[in-house]
Design a protein around this motif. Structure first.
Motif, PDB file in Angstrom:
ATOM      1  N   VAL A 138       0.850  -1.198   0.000  1.00 32.33           N
ATOM      2  CA  VAL A 138       0.000   0.000   0.000  1.00 32.33           C
ATOM      3  C   VAL A 138       0.883   1.244   0.000  1.00 32.33           C
ATOM      4  CG1 VAL A 138      -1.773   1.287   1.249  1.00 32.33           C
ATOM      5  CG2 VAL A 138      -1.893  -1.209   1.151  1.00 32.33           C
ATOM      6  N   SER A 149       1.177   4.112  -2.843  1.00 31.49           N
ATOM      7  CA  SER A 149       0.987   5.518  -2.490  1.00 31.49           C
ATOM      8  C   SER A 149       2.146   6.371  -2.969  1.00 31.49           C
ATOM      9  CB  SER A 149       0.852   5.654  -0.974  1.00 31.49           C
ATOM     10  OG  SER A 149       0.870   7.026  -0.593  1.00 31.49           O
ATOM     11  N   SER A 175      -2.768   9.600  -1.309  1.00 36.50           N
ATOM     12  CA  SER A 175      -2.834   9.161   0.086  1.00 36.50           C
ATOM     13  C   SER A 175      -3.684   7.906   0.149  1.00 36.50           C
ATOM     14  CB  SER A 175      -3.453  10.255   0.963  1.00 36.50           C
ATOM     15  OG  SER A 175      -2.622  11.394   0.979  1.00 36.50           O
ATOM     16  N   LEU A 176      -3.139   6.828   0.732  1.00 35.47           N
ATOM     17  CA  LEU A 176      -3.850   5.560   0.814  1.00 35.47           C
ATOM     18  C   LEU A 176      -3.844   5.055   2.251  1.00 35.47           C
ATOM     19  CD1 LEU A 176      -2.383   3.747  -2.332  1.00 35.47           C
ATOM     20  CD2 LEU A 176      -4.504   5.059  -2.198  1.00 35.47           C
ATOM     21  N   TYR A 177      -4.980   4.518   2.689  1.00 34.28           N
ATOM     22  CA  TYR A 177      -5.083   3.967   4.048  1.00 34.28           C
ATOM     23  C   TYR A 177      -4.671   2.500   4.028  1.00 34.28           C
ATOM     24  CZ  TYR A 177      -6.976   2.327   8.464  1.00 34.28           C
ATOM     25  OH  TYR A 177      -7.111   1.749   9.711  1.00 34.28           O
ATOM     26  N   SER A 178      -3.733   2.138   4.919  1.00 37.10           N
ATOM     27  CA  SER A 178      -3.267   0.760   5.027  1.00 37.10           C
ATOM     28  C   SER A 178      -3.971   0.081   6.186  1.00 37.10           C
ATOM     29  CB  SER A 178      -1.754   0.726   5.241  1.00 37.10           C
ATOM     30  OG  SER A 178      -1.323  -0.579   5.530  1.00 37.10           O
ATOM     31  N   ASN A 213       1.240   8.451   3.089  1.00 40.76           N
ATOM     32  CA  ASN A 213       1.275   9.691   2.316  1.00 40.76           C
ATOM     33  C   ASN A 213       2.721  10.156   2.211  1.00 40.76           C
ATOM     34  OD1 ASN A 213       0.467  11.888   0.900  1.00 40.76           O
ATOM     35  ND2 ASN A 213      -0.306  13.045   2.664  1.00 40.76           N
ATOM     36  N   ASP A 236      -9.914   0.250  -7.912  1.00 40.26           N
ATOM     37  CA  ASP A 236      -9.775   1.102  -6.728  1.00 40.26           C
ATOM     38  C   ASP A 236      -8.411   0.796  -6.107  1.00 40.26           C
ATOM     39  OD1 ASP A 236      -9.759   2.169  -4.136  1.00 40.26           O
ATOM     40  OD2 ASP A 236     -11.922   1.859  -3.872  1.00 40.26           O
ATOM     41  N   ARG A 237      -7.467   1.713  -6.250  1.00 40.16           N
ATOM     42  CA  ARG A 237      -6.072   1.466  -5.843  1.00 40.16           C
ATOM     43  C   ARG A 237      -5.982   1.060  -4.374  1.00 40.16           C
ATOM     44  NH1 ARG A 237      -4.117   5.488  -8.163  1.00 40.16           N
ATOM     45  NH2 ARG A 237      -3.126   4.400  -9.910  1.00 40.16           N
ATOM     46  N   GLU A 238      -6.673   1.784  -3.492  1.00 45.43           N
ATOM     47  CA  GLU A 238      -6.593   1.504  -2.042  1.00 45.43           C
ATOM     48  C   GLU A 238      -7.147   0.118  -1.747  1.00 45.43           C
ATOM     49  OE1 GLU A 238      -7.219   4.650   1.196  1.00 45.43           O
ATOM     50  OE2 GLU A 238      -9.149   3.568   1.174  1.00 45.43           O
ATOM     51  N   LYS A 239      -8.313  -0.230  -2.300  1.00 38.45           N
ATOM     52  CA  LYS A 239      -8.922  -1.540  -2.037  1.00 38.45           C
ATOM     53  C   LYS A 239      -8.077  -2.658  -2.633  1.00 38.45           C
ATOM     54  CE  LYS A 239     -13.246  -4.133  -2.443  1.00 38.45           C
ATOM     55  NZ  LYS A 239     -13.218  -4.506  -1.016  1.00 38.45           N
ATOM     56  N   ASN A 295      -4.928  -3.325  -0.439  1.00 43.22           N
ATOM     57  CA  ASN A 295      -5.311  -3.853   0.879  1.00 43.22           C
ATOM     58  C   ASN A 295      -5.821  -5.282   0.750  1.00 43.22           C
ATOM     59  OD1 ASN A 295      -4.972  -1.942   3.167  1.00 43.22           O
ATOM     60  ND2 ASN A 295      -6.123  -0.542   1.831  1.00 43.22           N
TER      61      ASN A 295
END
Length: 686
Positions: free
Chosen positions: A19, A23, A29-32, A40, A64-67, A70
């Motif tokens: 992740v 990023s 900004s991506l949530y891990s 970030n 969806d990059r973040e999904k 993860n």
């Protein structure tokens, strides 16, 4: 100037967060979920161009990059699991941003996404001199239903009855194998070669005279030492000192300086080796040439000996391959420019006079006027013209008989010296491919190379391993020379015919100067007759081009070769022209890149033809058929853009940097049969 780079590495759960990697590369900004924190990084001076490409059967959430990343980290349970593979590629400076983006998308789609990977792409242009793309790839395939697939699978061992083998404790015997070939070294090599091919295709599409290779200097056949690639900090440090006029003293920079000096010394040493080899081989060349000449001369039949004596008297100098070839070329030019037009003129004149006589007895006044005769004074016009024809035909037959005798003698002598040249060259270079040993299209270059060896002309000498490429270029050049010559001849004859037709129409309109109409009618029909003859010659040249293309691209599918055969003469010539030019640079281009070059030239001919037809408005031109109108720019017919695109799509894109002789066995047998015929009958393709 661009350089080639493709690096691959694996992002492991042991030391990295995929992740965080996504990023950093995308600038988002991506949530891990694994670390329960937002990843970030600093804002870049130039925002990355980022996008995700997925296979058709992959779920929609992969965009969806973040999904996506993860989900990857949740699926990979092992502490040291492979999370993603990263491909880092340098982008060519010669391409603009849109062209670079197109290159990246095509490469990623073809080599990764179409194979089942999801690709997260980020193009970085922070430094103008260093545009590059990061490609994060999933390492686990997707099933057809959109669920994650397995990285590995069990391959059970089976006995002769197909039953699974078991251990003495009843456990099934199996091997764990990868479900894909994405981790194989061979696959990485394939990706590297494919990217070099696509870069070269992009250069060709955008008319950029540039070439890159994924191969090492050694694999390219270059006697050079590769320089060490500097790390970013050291590279910037060296550049800053160079701007100040100072020399950097870092270890790797100094090493590269020494490598450059060593490469210069290697070049000079190779030159000395060539010179020494040439000096040592000179006596053997003269000896072999003398032995082969004596051997062939001793076995000649009386008519060949008589022809040699005749030519010695005519040339008044020693008979050699060079002056015999020059004399024969002169005779062929006479036959093409004088004998054939005169023969066609006499044939046309005889036919016209015969037709006019029949028209007179049939009271066809209109036909007579079109051919420059009148009903009232027919025989007053006919008899002098018939007498003029008979005198001209008598002179033509006498002149042709003399010239035919000269050509017959000269061809015999040329056949003799051709055989001597082939035999001598084949002894000195015994390892050349079979297809060149008795190939008369490379006779001139063989003679030149033998002459360079005899006279120790260092600048003209070549390494033995380069002989095959040199002969291949010479063979293509010879055929292209034929193709261009017949194309220009047909074009000139077509334009001349149009001009004569317009002149005749103008005279007929006034219905005067019957003598001029008669002579113009002969000229016009003679030119049409010559066009027919030239078109037949073009068909023969087209067949020769076709045969050579089959040899060069023998590994293409039969359906591709069949489509290639349907291409007109000029398209085939353009394919060979590009192939020859690339071979001279040390590359063997794919059929696909050659066809792209030919397609561009066919498009230019279309534009020229449109301008030509727009400017032509005479009634004579309008009476011509579409084929007759096209012949000025499309010798042998047109090739539509759709047909060429189909050929490009079907043909192979594989390309190597060094030609390898892999001629099929049936082709070698055919060449051997031809060689035997030439030895027995002294045949030569003239």
């Amino acid at each position: 100037m661009s350089y080639y780079m493709l690096r691959a590495n694996v992002i492991s759960k042991k030391t990295q967060s995929v992740v965080a990697s996504a990023s950093y590369r995308s600038g988002m900004s991506l949530y891990s979920e694994r670390d329960q924190e937002i990843k970030n990084f600093r804002t870049r001076g130039v925002a990355p161009v980022s996008f995700i490409l997925s296979p058709d059967h992959a779920p929609k959430w992969t965009h969806d990059r973040e999904k996506l990343w993860n989900e990857v980290e949740k699926k990979e349970k092992a502490w040291n699991a492979q999370l993603a593979r990263e491909i880092l590629i340098a982008l060519p400076l010669e391409l603009d941003h849109d062209q670079q983006n197109k290159l990246v998308k095509t490469f990623v789609q073809t080599n990764f996404v179409d194979e089942g990977m999801v690709a997260d792409v980020a193009i970085h242009r922070d430094k103008e001199h260093n545009p590059h793309a990061h490609v994060l790839l999933t390492v686990r395939p997707f099933n057809k239903d959109g669920s994650w697939g397995e990285k590995k699978r069990r391959a059970y061992e089976r006995d002769e009855n197909g039953e699974i083998k078991r251990t003495e404790y009843g456990k099934k015997i199996f091997q764990t194998v990868n479900s894909t070939d994405w981790n194989h070294r061979e696959t990485l090599v394939k990706w590297r070669l494919a990217y070099a091919d696509m870069m070269n295709d992009a250069f060709l599409e955008n008319d950029i005279q540039q070439k890159v290779s994924a191969l090492s200097f050694e694999d390219q056949g270059l006697e050079k030492i590769a320089e060490v690639r500097l790390e970013r900090n050291e590279y910037q440090f060296v550049k800053r000192l160079e701007a100040q006029g100072k020399e950097a003293t870092t270890f790797y920079h100094q090493l590269n300086q020494q490598i450059r000096k060593t490469n210069e010394q290697i070049t000079k040493l190779n030159s000395k080796i060539i010179s020494l080899a040439a000096h040592q081989s000179t006596p053997s060349v003269e000896k072999i040439l003398h032995e082969e000449t004596s051997l062939v001369m001793s076995q000649l039949e009386p008519e060949y000996q008589k022809s040699i004596q005749f030519l010695q008297g005519r040339l008044k100098q020693e008979v050699t391959f060079g002056n015999v070839r020059q004399h024969l070329d002169g005779l062929y030019r006479w036959r093409e420019r004088t004998a054939e037009p005169n023969e066609a003129k006499m044939t046309v004149t005889h036919s016209l006079l015969d037709a006019a006589n029949k028209a007179y007895h049939g009271q066809n006044k209109e036909f007579l006027q079109l051919q420059g005769f009148s009903m009232n004074n027919f025989y007053e016009q006919f008899i002098p013209r018939l007498e003029t024809y008979e005198e001209a035909e008598h002179e033509r037959e006498k002149s042709t008989k003399t010239q035919d005798m000269l050509i017959e003698h000269t061809e015999r002598v040329y056949n003799v010296f051709s055989l001597v040249t082939h035999r001598t060259f084949n002894q000195i270079y015994p390892d050349i491919p079979e297809k060149f040993k008795w190939n008369d299209r490379v006779l001139l270059i063989k003679n030149e190379l033998l002459g360079a060896l005899k006279e120790n002309k260092i600048d003209q000498l070549i390494h033995p391993e380069e002989v095959s490429d040199v002969l291949s270029i010479a063979e293509i050049y010879k055929l292209l020379e034929k193709s261009d010559s017949i194309s220009n001849t047909i074009r000139i004859q077509s334009l001349t015919r149009n001009k004569l037709g317009i002149e005749k129409d103008a005279l007929i309109k006034n219905r005067r100067e019957l003598d001029k109409i008669y002579h113009l009618s002969i000229k016009l029909n003679t030119m049409q007759q010559l066009l027919v003859q030239s078109s037949r010659k073009a068909e023969l040249v087209n067949k020769q081009l076709e045969g050579l293309l089959h040899k060069l691209f023998y590994d293409e599918k039969d359906s591709v070769l069949t489509r290639l055969d349907s291409m007109p003469l000029q398209v085939k010539a353009d394919i060979l022209r590009f192939y020859k030019d690339e071979l001279k640079k040390g590359y063997v281009p794919s059929l696909r890149t050659c066809v792209r070059f030919a397609k561009d030239h066919e498009a230019k001919r279309n534009i020229q033809q449109q301008v030509y037809e727009k400017n032509e408005s005479s009634p004579f031109f309008k009476r011509l058929s579409t084929t007759q109108k096209d012949i000025t720019h499309f010798i042998g017919g047109r090739a539509s853009g759709e047909l060429l695109e189909q050929l490009i799509h079907q043909s192979s894109s594989t390309q190597s940097s060094k030609q390898v002789d892999q001629t099929p066995l049936k082709m070698r047998r055919k060449t051997k049969d031809q060689r035997i015929r030439q030895q027995l009958d002294l045949e030569v393709d003239l």
